[in-house]
Write an enzyme that holds these catalytic residues in place. Structure first.
Site, PDB file in Angstrom:
ATOM      1  N   ASP A 172      28.313  41.988  17.462  1.00 25.41           N
ATOM      2  CA  ASP A 172      28.762  42.646  16.232  1.00 25.41           C
ATOM      3  C   ASP A 172      28.737  44.173  16.292  1.00 25.41           C
ATOM      4  O   ASP A 172      29.587  44.824  15.692  1.00 25.41           O
ATOM      5  CB  ASP A 172      27.922  42.172  15.038  1.00 25.41           C
ATOM      6  CG  ASP A 172      28.501  40.901  14.419  1.00 25.41           C
ATOM      7  OD1 ASP A 172      29.594  40.482  14.838  1.00 25.41           O
ATOM      8  OD2 ASP A 172      27.857  40.337  13.518  1.00 25.41           O
TER       9      ASP A 172
ATOM     10  N   TYR B 254      29.030  37.261   7.359  1.00 28.03           N
ATOM     11  CA  TYR B 254      27.586  37.477   7.284  1.00 28.03           C
ATOM     12  C   TYR B 254      27.240  38.839   6.712  1.00 28.03           C
ATOM     13  O   TYR B 254      27.928  39.826   6.963  1.00 28.03           O
ATOM     14  CB  TYR B 254      26.970  37.390   8.688  1.00 28.03           C
ATOM     15  CG  TYR B 254      26.160  36.132   8.886  1.00 28.03           C
ATOM     16  CD1 TYR B 254      26.737  34.997   9.427  1.00 28.03           C
ATOM     17  CD2 TYR B 254      24.821  36.078   8.512  1.00 28.03           C
ATOM     18  CE1 TYR B 254      26.001  33.838   9.599  1.00 28.03           C
ATOM     19  CE2 TYR B 254      24.088  34.919   8.685  1.00 28.03           C
ATOM     20  CZ  TYR B 254      24.679  33.805   9.224  1.00 28.03           C
ATOM     21  OH  TYR B 254      23.956  32.659   9.388  1.00 28.03           O
TER      22      TYR B 254
HETATM   23 CU   LIG Z   1      23.138  32.294  11.029  1.00 24.37          CU
END
Ligand SMILES: [Cu+2]
Length: 670
Positions: free
Chosen positions: A320, A408
């Protein structure tokens, strides 16, 4: 009517409590300001003028001065700060250029073409352009029609493709798409069976496959907005006790330098790392001065390999930070809910693809945390006729940022305690990445599904989150060592003593990098970072010890491509000698990297680390087996670790903290 003076006074007072931030002399580690980002842009474009050159700014950040130069300035901040420089990566003619810009001379210091593997950070703009291509791709529209899906309800996102041994790579992205139609929780409604790849250099669709039609998980039950969820409701929860907005007694923010209680540190913001904490020092009243603890700390990489090896999913192995950037994905924080009432908010800036500054309003907050815990206490009941009870409540200062990387959300906390501890916290929340399935009950499943059936037709796919921190510790100076304090069981030799065993400690100093590759939990050891040249009065080496959180290691085979690229997760702890160029554990060019520029490779040089300027790399890991509670949005899962003074102070550093003034407690019996 209020007198004009009173009004003016009130405004000034309000201003002073709402804005404890003042501007002062620039700090060498200040992030690039919007004006500096514009200056970088104009210097680079002068060398590569448009429209002749078509370039994109993939990364623009501070090229920090050499460490001795910064340390020298820190020891005497009244001197002229070193020249401001920027490090820039551009894409031009399908090549990555590394450019160093001197802002004081308005010139380019160096401009090198990178010939190695991997690609730089993705820009937000090129991801948006890739999504637009997919949404307007005629075969895709035909596939939607075939499925009876309304194109106006389709949202697409981007997914990196990793590297799986290909000799030649192209800068490409995959475009997963989702179907709203009655839901705003798009990630829980994936359109499976369609594979779209975009060539980012040509900016065209490079692959389109419509392989199969999968069921669409239902929209019902995916809502999470307070205004829209239906009964039965949970309890209404209390907010934190009221405090004055933006008011923290004793907090002083001078430019980007924060002073609070006994701490002093600098806060920066980077497109790739997000928050960067520098020059953290703690005041020692016995010595009458600030003492260094950490020169620079930031999150270096976040590796998220999904564990579904099927044709459609095997590539899903995100890095990420190196691919999407925590600064680029930082979101504006919501007062009172993301951060408590006393929080002070700080904006972040990064360069867009065109080099122009982009503001992230309220990207970080700084607040005082009152957890209701006890900092220390003692009741002495043994002394007759004396009533002794001393208690100090815990209080700390937190710097927080939230990065929302697609589905997320990562809550990143840096917490400073008056006891000298620094706590590094991560909270995982947001929405799971899911895969549609025909199944609606576990009894129907007779095959490997690579996850948990968390709702009708919805598999929460197994995955990990490995978060790697870069922590350049300078414990009371930059020459430090790692001492492993091993706890070992001994037999009692004296036969007259009925006890048979005890434990004691054996100190082992890590001489080279190989001695400092550590899988936590394998043996009882305290890891202490000491300054071997500084001792306390009783002769102990001053130090800070690592208090690890729950430790997890990788479960992928070491020769699996994602794991080769993420070899930095092979150990929870690594220690390397400081090297300005070693910042990103997965390599500077992480997108489609081959694993040839990772922390694992640097460490294999096995350099000396004893009594040297050393860097701690700490990886915390979460193996995530999704559960139904993670649906439709996941309650925060927290992890972290702590660095705690160990023989750094002569005695308890919070012994003489004064008890706080408490508001008068209501006396109900009166
Ligand atoms: Cu997770």
């Amino acid at each position: 009517m209020a007198s004009p003076f009173k009004v003016l006074f009130s405004i000034l007072f309000l201003f002073s409590i709402l804005y404890p931030i003042t501007c002062s002399i620039p700090h060498p580690l200040d992030s690039l300001t919007p004006a500096e980002l514009l200056q970088v842009r104009s210097i680079v474009l002068k060398s590569y003028p448009t429209p002749k050159y078509k370039l994109t700014f993939q990364y623009v950040g501070l090229d920090e001065p050499d460490k001795p130069v910064t340390l020298s300035w820190l020891s005497n901040p009244n001197t002229k700060p070193p020249p401001r420089r920027a490090f820039v990566i551009i894409r031009l003619n399908k090549q990555s250029h590394e450019i160093v810009v001197d802002l004081s001379k308005s010139s380019i210091v160096s401009d090198k073409v990178y010939h190695g593997n991997g690609y730089p950070l993705l820009t937000i703009e090129e991801q948006e352009a890739a999504v637009d291509l997919a949404l307007n791709h005629k075969p895709f529209l035909a596939s939607l029609k075939k499925r009876g899906l309304n194109a106006s309800e389709v949202i697409c996102s981007t997914s990196t493709i990793g590297w799986f041994g290909e000799e030649k790579t192209k800068r490409e992205l995959k475009i997963p798409c989702f179907y709203l139609d009655g839901s705003i929780n798009m990630y829980l409604r994936p359109i499976e069976g369609i594979s779209i790849a975009v060539d980012l250099e040509e900016m065209k669709i490079s692959e389109y496959k419509d392989s199969f039609v999968a069921p669409m998980p239902k929209a019902e039950g995916t809502e999470y907005r307070a205004s829209m969820v239906k009964p039965p409701f949970g309890p209404r929860l209390n907010g934190a006790p009221a405090s004055q907005p933006g008011k923290i007694e004793g907090l002083k923010i001078d430019g980007n330098t924060v002073r609070w209680a006994n701490w002093r540190f600098h806060v920066g913001f980077d497109a790739r790392a997000g928050p960067v904490i520098s020059a953290a020092s703690i005041f020692d009243p016995e010595k009458g001065k600030y003492r260094q603890v950490m020169y620079r700390g930031f999150i270096s990489e976040l590796f998220i390999p999904y564990q579904d090896p099927t044709e459609e999913w095997y590539q899903v192995t995100f890095f990420d930070l190196g691919e999407f950037g925590f600064g680029l994905t930082a979101v504006s924080l919501e007062p009172l809910n993301d951060c408590p009432a006393n929080a002070v908010f700080v904006d972040g800036y990064y360069a867009g693809q065109d080099g122009k500054p982009v503001q992230v309003e309220d990207a970080m907050c700084i607040f005082e945390r009152h957890p209701g815990d006890i900092m220390w206490r003692h009741t002495e009941a043994e002394i007759p006729n004396v009533d002794i009870r001393e208690v100090r409540p815990e209080v700390s200062l937190v710097v927080r940022m939230v990065a929302t990387v697609g589905n997320y959300d990562y809550v990143l906390d840096w917490e400073f305690k008056p006891s000298g501890s620094i706590k590094f916290g991560v909270g995982l929340t947001g929405v799971l990445e899911v895969k549609p399935t025909p199944y609606t009950h576990t009894d129907q499943i007779k095959e490997e599904i690579y996850g948990t059936l968390i709702a009708d037709n919805t598999i929460g796919v197994h995955h990990d989150h490995f978060i790697t921190y870069y922590v350049d510790l300078d414990i009371d100076g930059d020459a430090n060592s790692l001492v492993k304090t091993n706890l070992v069981t001994k037999r009692v030799k004296d036969k007259k003593i009925p006890r048979k065993s005890y434990w004691t400690v054996e100190h082992e100093t890590a001489k080279t990098e190989a001695d400092a590759r550590i899988k936590l939990g394998s043996r009882p050891t305290e890891l202490v970072f000491v300054n071997p040249n500084k001792r306390t009065k009783p002769g102990n080496k001053v130090g800070y010890r690592l208090l690890p959180g729950g430790a997890s290691g990788p479960l992928l085979a070491p020769d699996d491509y994602p794991q080769v690229r993420a070899a930095f997760t092979n150990y929870n702890v690594w220690v390397t000698p400081y090297n300005k160029s070693e910042k990103w554990a997965g390599g500077l060019y992480t997108d489609q990297s081959h694993g040839d520029d990772t922390l694992g490779v640097w460490s294999s040089r096995n350099r000396d680390i004893e009594n040297k300027d050393i860097v701690l790399w700490y990886t915390m890991g979460f193996h995530h087996v999704p559960s139904q509670e993670d649906f439709p949005v996941m309650p925060t899962l927290s992890g972290g670790f702590e660095l705690r003074p160990t023989n750094f102070f002569e005695y308890n550093p919070v012994l003489k903290t004064k008890p706080p003034f408490h508001a008068t407690w209501p006396n109900c019996t009166a």
